[in-house]
Design an enzyme around this catalytic site. Structure first.
Site, short mmCIF file in Angstrom:
data_model
loop_
_atom_site.label_atom_id
_atom_site.label_comp_id
_atom_site.label_asym_id
_atom_site.label_seq_id
_atom_site.Cartn_x
_atom_site.Cartn_y
_atom_site.Cartn_z
CE LYS A 84 -4.46 0.90 2.19
NZ LYS A 84 -5.19 0.78 3.48
O1 G3P Z 1 -8.82 1.72 4.11
C1 G3P Z 1 -8.85 3.09 4.41
C2 G3P Z 1 -9.46 3.36 5.71
O2 G3P Z 1 -8.78 2.68 6.73
C3 G3P Z 1 -9.61 4.79 6.08
O3 G3P Z 1 -10.74 4.82 6.86
O4 G3P Z 1 -12.19 5.51 8.67
O5 G3P Z 1 -9.76 6.14 8.71
O6 G3P Z 1 -11.33 7.21 7.09
P1 G3P Z 1 -11.03 6.01 7.87
#
Ligand code: G3P
Length: 224
Positions: A84
């Site tokens: 990633k």
């Molecule tokens: O896969 C991306 C994700 O982990 C981001 O999510 O909830 O941190 O915006 P969030």
């Protein structure tokens, strides 16, 4: 659309994998922090063993050389691992380079990149052009900022379809079950979903009510 889990917590992954619907997992440094571990290698290998499908492990470096050094190690952890990489200029350079690498072992796939932190169709276009195999638009964070996150997903799906990019779209930063439905309707290849949201997806009060009525009625007739 494939359903992936967005977590580094192995117990959550085991539970959802036991449902038989889990195809992959995404992690990132914040999710590793929430899982209470900095041992990316062990966690990634454990997850890969449970899921038997793609597991994203994120680099920490922000310069191309550092990303490539991390990626060289990450791709040896498991045939399922995706590297990633943040979608910044140094990240594009690293994506281009990694997309040209040979498999780290015989019988393993070529190294694949998941381009992360995508907030616009142009970033996705750049990442796919640089050779990323997956792009991750963060739709929830866009919604949080007052934008229409799902429109970005729709636009990326359409652009990739028009030009035939061999790059899968991962709807990421999902906040609630409706996001999953909308991502499926938008044509996203994958939704990576937090554990709490995945648990909500199976719930419906009418299912519980209906099941209770069936069991109560059966008890009445079978008890006669
Ligand atoms: O896969 C991306 C994700 O982990 C981001 O999510 O909830 O941190 O915006 P969030």
């Amino acid at each position: 659309m494939q359903l992936w889990l967005d977590t580094a917590k192995i117990e959550e992954i085991r539970e959802i994998a036991s449902w038989g619907i889990l195809s992959g997992v995404t992690t990132n440094p914040s999710l590793m922090q929430r899982a209470g571990t900095a041992d990316r290698k062990t966690v990634t290998q454990q997850i890969a063993e449970v899921v038997g499908g793609p597991v994203s492990a994120e680099v920490i470096s922000t310069d191309c050389e550092g990303m490539l050094a991390e990626a060289r190690e990450i791709v040896t952890w498991s045939p399922h691992v995706l590297v990633k990489i943040p979608t910044i200029p140094e990240g594009l350079k690293a994506m281009r380079e990694i997309s040209r690498w040979d498999p780290p072992q015989e019988g393993w796939p070529v190294p694949r990149v998941n381009a992360t932190l995508i907030f616009s169709p142009n970033q996705a276009l750049l990442a796919a052009t640089a050779g990323a195999a997956y792009v991750s638009p963060f739709l929830g964070r866009l919604d949080d900022a007052g934008h229409d996150g799902m429109q970005i997903v729709r636009d990326i799906v359409e652009i990739f379809s028009i030009y035939g990019f061999d790059c899968q779209v991962i709807a990421a930063s999902i906040r609630h079950p409706l996001h999953v439905t909308q991502a499926a309707l938008a044509g996203a290849d994958i939704a990576t979903i937090p554990y709490a949201v995945l648990k909500k997806m199976i719930q419906h009060p009418l299912t519980d009510k209906g099941l209770k009525a069936f069991l109560d009625d059966w008890a009445k007739v079978a008890g006669k």
